[in-house]
Design a protein around this motif. Structure first.
Motif, PDB file in Angstrom:
ATOM      1  N   ILE A   5     -10.467 -46.903 -69.175  1.00 10.79           N
ATOM      2  CA  ILE A   5     -10.006 -48.156 -69.762  1.00 10.79           C
ATOM      3  C   ILE A   5      -8.487 -48.144 -69.850  1.00 10.79           C
ATOM      4  N   LEU A   6      -7.887 -49.165 -69.318  1.00 13.57           N
ATOM      5  CA  LEU A   6      -6.438 -49.326 -69.335  1.00 13.57           C
ATOM      6  C   LEU A   6      -6.099 -50.340 -70.413  1.00 13.57           C
ATOM      7  N   SER A   7      -5.154 -49.999 -71.292  1.00 13.04           N
ATOM      8  CA  SER A   7      -4.800 -50.920 -72.363  1.00 13.04           C
ATOM      9  C   SER A   7      -3.491 -51.649 -72.071  1.00 13.04           C
ATOM     10  N   ILE A   8      -3.353 -52.789 -72.704  1.00 15.44           N
ATOM     11  CA  ILE A   8      -2.112 -53.568 -72.588  1.00 15.44           C
ATOM     12  C   ILE A   8      -0.928 -52.742 -73.075  1.00 15.44           C
ATOM     13  N   ARG A   9      -1.094 -52.017 -74.155  1.00 19.05           N
ATOM     14  CA  ARG A   9       0.005 -51.181 -74.674  1.00 19.05           C
ATOM     15  C   ARG A   9       0.429 -50.125 -73.669  1.00 19.05           C
ATOM     16  N   GLN A  10      -0.531 -49.565 -72.947  1.00 14.97           N
ATOM     17  CA  GLN A  10      -0.184 -48.578 -71.926  1.00 14.97           C
ATOM     18  C   GLN A  10       0.614 -49.220 -70.793  1.00 14.97           C
ATOM     19  N   ILE A  11       0.242 -50.417 -70.408  1.00 15.80           N
ATOM     20  CA  ILE A  11       0.984 -51.117 -69.358  1.00 15.80           C
ATOM     21  C   ILE A  11       2.416 -51.382 -69.807  1.00 15.80           C
ATOM     22  N   LYS A  12       2.584 -51.867 -71.030  1.00 17.08           N
ATOM     23  CA  LYS A  12       3.931 -52.140 -71.545  1.00 17.08           C
ATOM     24  C   LYS A  12       4.752 -50.859 -71.644  1.00 17.08           C
ATOM     25  N   ALA A  13       4.128 -49.774 -72.114  1.00 18.26           N
ATOM     26  CA  ALA A  13       4.833 -48.495 -72.227  1.00 18.26           C
ATOM     27  C   ALA A  13       5.223 -47.967 -70.845  1.00 18.26           C
ATOM     28  N   ALA A  14       4.316 -48.115 -69.894  1.00 18.32           N
ATOM     29  CA  ALA A  14       4.609 -47.665 -68.528  1.00 18.32           C
ATOM     30  C   ALA A  14       5.764 -48.459 -67.930  1.00 18.32           C
ATOM     31  N   ARG A  15       5.761 -49.774 -68.149  1.00 18.61           N
ATOM     32  CA  ARG A  15       6.876 -50.587 -67.645  1.00 18.61           C
ATOM     33  C   ARG A  15       8.181 -50.146 -68.278  1.00 18.61           C
ATOM     34  N   ALA A  16       8.143 -49.831 -69.569  1.00 20.02           N
ATOM     35  CA  ALA A  16       9.362 -49.400 -70.261  1.00 20.02           C
ATOM     36  C   ALA A  16       9.878 -48.075 -69.685  1.00 20.02           C
ATOM     37  N   LEU A  17       8.967 -47.140 -69.409  1.00 20.48           N
ATOM     38  CA  LEU A  17       9.387 -45.865 -68.821  1.00 20.48           C
ATOM     39  C   LEU A  17      10.032 -46.050 -67.455  1.00 20.48           C
ATOM     40  N   LEU A  18       9.541 -47.025 -66.713  1.00 18.52           N
ATOM     41  CA  LEU A  18      10.082 -47.294 -65.380  1.00 18.52           C
ATOM     42  C   LEU A  18      11.250 -48.268 -65.395  1.00 18.52           C
ATOM     43  N   ASP A  19      11.518 -48.852 -66.558  1.00 13.77           N
ATOM     44  CA  ASP A  19      12.532 -49.897 -66.697  1.00 13.77           C
ATOM     45  C   ASP A  19      12.201 -51.079 -65.789  1.00 13.77           C
ATOM     46  N   TRP A  20      10.937 -51.462 -65.791  1.00 20.59           N
ATOM     47  CA  TRP A  20      10.436 -52.573 -64.988  1.00 20.59           C
ATOM     48  C   TRP A  20      10.226 -53.798 -65.855  1.00 20.59           C
ATOM     49  N   SER A  21      10.535 -54.942 -65.317  1.00 22.02           N
ATOM     50  CA  SER A  21      10.204 -56.211 -65.956  1.00 22.02           C
ATOM     51  C   SER A  21       8.768 -56.578 -65.570  1.00 22.02           C
ATOM     52  N   GLN A  22       8.261 -57.622 -66.182  1.00 21.53           N
ATOM     53  CA  GLN A  22       6.948 -58.129 -65.779  1.00 21.53           C
ATOM     54  C   GLN A  22       6.982 -58.564 -64.316  1.00 21.53           C
ATOM     55  N   MET A  23       8.085 -59.130 -63.898  1.00 25.50           N
ATOM     56  CA  MET A  23       8.220 -59.564 -62.506  1.00 25.50           C
ATOM     57  C   MET A  23       8.184 -58.365 -61.551  1.00 25.50           C
ATOM     58  N   ASP A  24       8.848 -57.274 -61.938  1.00 26.17           N
ATOM     59  CA  ASP A  24       8.808 -56.061 -61.112  1.00 26.17           C
ATOM     60  C   ASP A  24       7.359 -55.590 -60.935  1.00 26.17           C
ATOM     61  N   LEU A  25       6.621 -55.561 -62.026  1.00 24.44           N
ATOM     62  CA  LEU A  25       5.224 -55.132 -61.964  1.00 24.44           C
ATOM     63  C   LEU A  25       4.408 -56.075 -61.086  1.00 24.44           C
ATOM     64  N   ALA A  26       4.649 -57.359 -61.225  1.00 31.20           N
ATOM     65  CA  ALA A  26       3.928 -58.336 -60.403  1.00 31.20           C
ATOM     66  C   ALA A  26       4.193 -58.091 -58.914  1.00 31.20           C
ATOM     67  N   PRO A  34       2.352 -64.859 -63.551  1.00 29.68           N
ATOM     68  CA  PRO A  34       1.670 -65.515 -64.676  1.00 29.68           C
ATOM     69  C   PRO A  34       0.498 -64.693 -65.229  1.00 29.68           C
ATOM     70  N   THR A  35      -0.201 -63.981 -64.357  1.00 27.85           N
ATOM     71  CA  THR A  35      -1.314 -63.143 -64.820  1.00 27.85           C
ATOM     72  C   THR A  35      -0.797 -61.978 -65.653  1.00 27.85           C
ATOM     73  N   ILE A  36       0.249 -61.319 -65.180  1.00 26.08           N
ATOM     74  CA  ILE A  36       0.851 -60.212 -65.937  1.00 26.08           C
ATOM     75  C   ILE A  36       1.310 -60.716 -67.303  1.00 26.08           C
ATOM     76  N   ALA A  37       2.038 -61.828 -67.311  1.00 28.70           N
ATOM     77  CA  ALA A  37       2.558 -62.379 -68.565  1.00 28.70           C
ATOM     78  C   ALA A  37       1.416 -62.739 -69.520  1.00 28.70           C
ATOM     79  N   ARG A  38       0.358 -63.337 -68.984  1.00 25.14           N
ATOM     80  CA  ARG A  38      -0.786 -63.713 -69.824  1.00 25.14           C
ATOM     81  C   ARG A  38      -1.473 -62.482 -70.389  1.00 25.14           C
ATOM     82  N   LEU A  39      -1.694 -61.475 -69.557  1.00 27.03           N
ATOM     83  CA  LEU A  39      -2.335 -60.246 -70.029  1.00 27.03           C
ATOM     84  C   LEU A  39      -1.534 -59.596 -71.151  1.00 27.03           C
ATOM     85  N   GLU A  40      -0.219 -59.582 -71.000  1.00 28.34           N
ATOM     86  CA  GLU A  40       0.622 -58.890 -71.974  1.00 28.34           C
ATOM     87  C   GLU A  40       0.802 -59.655 -73.287  1.00 28.34           C
ATOM     88  N   THR A  41       0.280 -60.854 -73.376  1.00 30.40           N
ATOM     89  CA  THR A  41       0.324 -61.551 -74.673  1.00 30.40           C
ATOM     90  C   THR A  41      -0.773 -61.041 -75.597  1.00 30.40           C
TER      91      THR A  41
END
Length: 88
Positions: A5-26, A34-41
């Protein structure tokens, strides 16, 4: 250890470690911005299609993110950035 199971908090933490924006992840995952942004809400496990979570996870793991299960390092699930084997 690999977790199911992958959590939203893990995704946000992973992006922070990589210094990635939501757009970078997309862009890296092939999941729409829009899917990334919606999931992270939200919070909790990633909802929606199973392949969406799989694409996100794969993109992050390709960059060295390791997803940790409860009890591996902390009281809850987490993420870590694998150290590069090169001498930077």
């Amino acid at each position: 250890m690999s977790i199911e199971i992958l959590s939203i908090r893990q995704i946000k933490a992973a992006r922070a470690l990589l210094d990635w924006s939501q757009m970078d992840l997309a862009e890296q995952s092939g999941v729409s911005y829009p899917t990334i942004a919606r999931l992270e809400t939200g919070d909790g496990p990633v909802g929606g299609r199973k392949d969406t979570a799989s694409k996100i996870r794969s993109a992050l793991e390709t960059q060295g993110i390791q997803f940790l299960d409860s009890g591996e390092v902390a009281a809850g699930p987490g993420v870590a950035l694998a150290q590069s084997s090169s001498n930077d």
